[in-house]
Scaffold this motif. Structure first.
Motif, PDB file in Angstrom:
ATOM      1  N   SER A 103       0.801  -1.305   0.175  1.00  0.00           N
ATOM      2  CA  SER A 103       0.154   0.130   0.122  1.00  0.00           C
ATOM      3  C   SER A 103       0.956   1.100   0.041  1.00  0.00           C
ATOM      4  N   VAL A 104       2.099   1.106   0.733  1.00  0.00           N
ATOM      5  CA  VAL A 104       3.005   2.479   0.526  1.00  0.00           C
ATOM      6  C   VAL A 104       3.581   2.555  -0.675  1.00  0.00           C
ATOM      7  N   ILE A 105       3.741   1.649  -1.325  1.00  0.00           N
ATOM      8  CA  ILE A 105       4.156   1.648  -2.923  1.00  0.00           C
ATOM      9  C   ILE A 105       3.131   2.129  -3.595  1.00  0.00           C
ATOM     10  N   GLY A 106       1.920   1.546  -3.392  1.00  0.00           N
ATOM     11  CA  GLY A 106       0.834   2.232  -4.425  1.00  0.00           C
ATOM     12  C   GLY A 106       0.634   3.715  -4.216  1.00  0.00           C
ATOM     13  N   ALA A 107       0.618   3.921  -2.877  1.00  0.00           N
ATOM     14  CA  ALA A 107       0.272   5.530  -2.587  1.00  0.00           C
ATOM     15  C   ALA A 107       1.515   6.249  -3.355  1.00  0.00           C
ATOM     16  N   ALA A 108       2.595   5.807  -3.007  1.00  0.00           N
ATOM     17  CA  ALA A 108       3.847   6.673  -3.585  1.00  0.00           C
ATOM     18  C   ALA A 108       3.753   6.734  -5.050  1.00  0.00           C
ATOM     19  N   ILE A 109       3.284   5.587  -5.769  1.00  0.00           N
ATOM     20  CA  ILE A 109       3.234   5.685  -7.186  1.00  0.00           C
ATOM     21  C   ILE A 109       2.324   6.487  -7.688  1.00  0.00           C
ATOM     22  N   GLY A 110       1.140   6.556  -7.054  1.00  0.00           N
ATOM     23  CA  GLY A 110      -0.277   7.561  -7.362  1.00  0.00           C
ATOM     24  C   GLY A 110       0.281   8.875  -7.347  1.00  0.00           C
ATOM     25  N   GLU A 111       0.983   9.005  -6.197  1.00  0.00           N
ATOM     26  CA  GLU A 111       1.483  10.515  -5.951  1.00  0.00           C
ATOM     27  C   GLU A 111       2.554  10.969  -7.008  1.00  0.00           C
ATOM     28  N   TRP A 112       3.294   9.940  -7.163  1.00  0.00           N
ATOM     29  CA  TRP A 112       4.317  10.352  -8.234  1.00  0.00           C
ATOM     30  C   TRP A 112       3.937  10.698  -9.546  1.00  0.00           C
ATOM     31  N   LEU A 113       3.128  10.145  -9.923  1.00  0.00           N
ATOM     32  CA  LEU A 113       2.375  10.395 -11.480  1.00  0.00           C
ATOM     33  C   LEU A 113       1.186  11.552 -11.266  1.00  0.00           C
ATOM     34  N   GLY A 114       0.871  11.895 -10.273  1.00  0.00           N
ATOM     35  CA  GLY A 114      -0.215  13.116 -10.383  1.00  0.00           C
ATOM     36  C   GLY A 114      -0.736  13.360  -8.934  1.00  0.00           C
ATOM     37  N   ALA A 115      -0.449  14.451  -8.338  1.00  0.00           N
ATOM     38  CA  ALA A 115      -0.846  14.827  -6.991  1.00  0.00           C
ATOM     39  C   ALA A 115      -0.238  16.237  -6.708  1.00  0.00           C
ATOM     40  N   GLN A 116      -0.933  16.760  -5.592  1.00  0.00           N
ATOM     41  CA  GLN A 116      -0.698  18.294  -5.135  1.00  0.00           C
ATOM     42  C   GLN A 116      -0.006  18.086  -3.751  1.00  0.00           C
ATOM     43  N   ALA A 117      -0.011  16.949  -3.156  1.00  0.00           N
ATOM     44  CA  ALA A 117       0.433  16.595  -1.906  1.00  0.00           C
ATOM     45  C   ALA A 117       0.863  15.327  -1.657  1.00  0.00           C
ATOM     46  N   GLY A 118       1.710  14.929  -0.650  1.00  0.00           N
ATOM     47  CA  GLY A 118       2.102  13.504  -0.433  1.00  0.00           C
ATOM     48  C   GLY A 118       3.613  13.418  -0.468  1.00  0.00           C
ATOM     49  N   LEU A 119       4.152  12.541   0.110  1.00  0.00           N
ATOM     50  CA  LEU A 119       5.438  12.061   0.172  1.00  0.00           C
ATOM     51  C   LEU A 119       6.051  11.632  -1.215  1.00  0.00           C
ATOM     52  N   GLY A 120       5.208  10.983  -2.178  1.00  0.00           N
ATOM     53  CA  GLY A 120       5.681  10.684  -3.460  1.00  0.00           C
ATOM     54  C   GLY A 120       5.741  11.930  -4.387  1.00  0.00           C
ATOM     55  N   TYR A 121       4.849  12.780  -4.006  1.00  0.00           N
ATOM     56  CA  TYR A 121       4.697  14.224  -4.965  1.00  0.00           C
ATOM     57  C   TYR A 121       5.980  14.882  -4.524  1.00  0.00           C
ATOM     58  N   PHE A 122       6.207  14.813  -3.177  1.00  0.00           N
ATOM     59  CA  PHE A 122       7.427  15.763  -2.726  1.00  0.00           C
ATOM     60  C   PHE A 122       8.660  15.130  -3.200  1.00  0.00           C
ATOM     61  N   SER A 123       8.925  13.871  -3.362  1.00  0.00           N
ATOM     62  CA  SER A 123      10.046  13.271  -3.687  1.00  0.00           C
ATOM     63  C   SER A 123      10.255  13.704  -5.394  1.00  0.00           C
ATOM     64  N   ARG A 124       9.237  13.620  -6.031  1.00  0.00           N
ATOM     65  CA  ARG A 124       9.270  13.877  -7.398  1.00  0.00           C
ATOM     66  C   ARG A 124       9.549  15.324  -7.644  1.00  0.00           C
ATOM     67  N   ARG A 125       9.036  16.361  -6.920  1.00  0.00           N
ATOM     68  CA  ARG A 125       9.189  17.743  -7.045  1.00  0.00           C
ATOM     69  C   ARG A 125      10.948  17.959  -6.594  1.00  0.00           C
ATOM     70  N   MET A 126      11.356  17.181  -5.647  1.00  0.00           N
ATOM     71  CA  MET A 126      12.686  17.438  -5.299  1.00  0.00           C
ATOM     72  C   MET A 126      13.767  16.735  -6.603  1.00  0.00           C
ATOM     73  N   MET A 127      13.402  15.921  -7.164  1.00  0.00           N
ATOM     74  CA  MET A 127      13.967  15.481  -8.331  1.00  0.00           C
ATOM     75  C   MET A 127      14.182  16.489  -9.625  1.00  0.00           C
ATOM     76  N   THR A 128      13.129  17.201  -9.654  1.00  0.00           N
ATOM     77  CA  THR A 128      12.939  18.274 -10.681  1.00  0.00           C
ATOM     78  C   THR A 128      14.122  19.412 -10.333  1.00  0.00           C
ATOM     79  N   GLN A 129      14.228  19.495  -9.025  1.00  0.00           N
ATOM     80  CA  GLN A 129      15.459  20.494  -8.407  1.00  0.00           C
ATOM     81  C   GLN A 129      16.704  19.959  -8.477  1.00  0.00           C
TER      82      GLN A 129
END
Length: 250
Positions: A186-212
Motif C-alpha cells: 500500500s505504501v508503494i501504491g500510494a507513492a506511485i499514485g502521488e508520483w504520477l499526479g498529486a498536489q501533496a504527499g511524500l511521493g509528490y514531494f520526492s518527485r518535486r525534489m527530483m526536478t530540483q
C-alpha cells in the motif's frame, strides 16, 4: 537474549550496507545523484515540519482508505468465492489477469478519470493490495478441515455455526499473511499514485525534489515512506498476535 540474537544479523547487515553507501557516496562526490545516508537524515530533519505536517497525512490517508476498501471488498469476495463455484470461476481468473497489467501504466489513466483528487491514488493502492488479501483469505477459507466440518454437522451445527467456528478461524492466519504483504504494498501504491499526479504527499514531494536535482530531498521522503511501511507492518503483526492467541507458534 534469544530475541536480540535474532535481530543481530539483520541489523549488522543493514549497518554494513549503510557504511558502504556512505563511503561510496563520499567517494563519488555527486550528492544530487547519490546522496550519503547522513545527508538524507539531515535533509529529513530539515524538512520534518513540511513533510510530517503536510505531506505525510496526505499519504497516510491514501494508504488507510485504500487498505480499508481492499479489506472490505477483498474479504467479501473471498467469502463469496469460497461459497460459490460460479463466483470462483468468474472472478478468480480476472484477479490473476489484473496482476499481469503494470499498475504504473494505468496510473496516468486514473489521473485523467479522477484528476488530482485522493481517489486517483486510492484506486492504484486498491489494485495493488486487493490481490494478496483476497487470495490469501480465499485459500484460508478452503483450508478448513473437512473432518471437523463433518463432525460439526454430526453434532447438529448449522451453516452459520460452521462458518464462524470453523471457516473463520481457519482463514484468519492466511488473512493476516495477506494483510502483512498488502500494508507494505500500500505504501508503494500510494507513492506511485502521488508520483504520477498529486498536489501533496511524500511521493509528490520526492518527485518535486527530483526536478530540483536535490538528491537528499528525493531520498528523505522515501526514507519516511519506508518507516511508515515498517510501522504498519509491525502494527499488523501486533494485531495478529492479539487475535490469534489460540494458535500454537511452536
Amino acid at each position: 537474549m534469544r530475541s536480540w540474537n535474532d535481530y543481530l544479523f539483520p541489523m549488522s547487515l543493514v549497518l554494513v550496507l549503510l557504511v558502504g553507501w556512505e563511503i561510496a557516496a563520499r567517494a563519488v562526490g555527486m550528492s544530487y545523484i547519490l546522496p550519503a545516508p547522513t545527508e538524507v537524515v539531515l535533509k529529513l530533519w530539515e524538512l520534518k515540519e513540511i513533510l510530517i505536517l503536510r505531506h505525510l497525512p496526505a499519504t497516510i490517508s491514501i494508504i488507510l482508505v485504500g487498505l480499508s476498501i481492499s479489506i472490505i471488498f477483498g474479504v467479501g469476495l473471498a467469502i463469496w468465492m469460497s461459497q460459490s463455484k460460479i463466483a470462483e470461476k468468474a472472478f478468480y481468473p480476472i484477479m490473476i489477469a489484473s496482476q499481469t497489467i503494470p499498475i504504473i501504466a494505468l496510473a496516468p489513466i486514473f489521473v485523467l478519470w479522477f484528476g488530482y483528487s485522493i481517489w486517483s491514488k486510492v484506486v492504484v493502492t486498491v489494485l495493488i493490495t486487493f490481490f494478496p488479501i483476497t487470495v490469501n483469505t480465499f485459500d484460508g477459507l478452503r483450508s478448513s478441515s473437512k473432518e471437523l466440518k463433518e463432525l460439526l454437522l454430526t453434532l447438529g451445527a448449522k451453516k452459520r455455526d460452521i462458518f464462524f467456528k470453523l471457516y473463520i478461524p481457519s482463514a484468519l492466519p492466511h488473512f493476516f499473511s495477506g494483510l502483512k504483504v498488502a500494508v507494505t504494498l500500500s505504501v508503494i501504491g500510494a507513492a506511485i499514485g502521488e508520483w504520477l499526479g498529486a498536489q501533496a504527499g511524500l511521493g509528490y514531494f520526492s518527485r518535486r525534489m527530483m526536478t530540483q536535482f536535490d538528491g537528499a530531498g528525493v531520498f528523505a521522503p522515501i526514507l519516511l515512506l519506508s518507516l511508515v511501511g515498517i510501522v504498519l507492518f509491525l502494527f499488523v503483526v501486533l494485531i495478529e498476535k492479539i487475535t490469534l492467541k489460540w494458535r500454537k507458534t511452536g
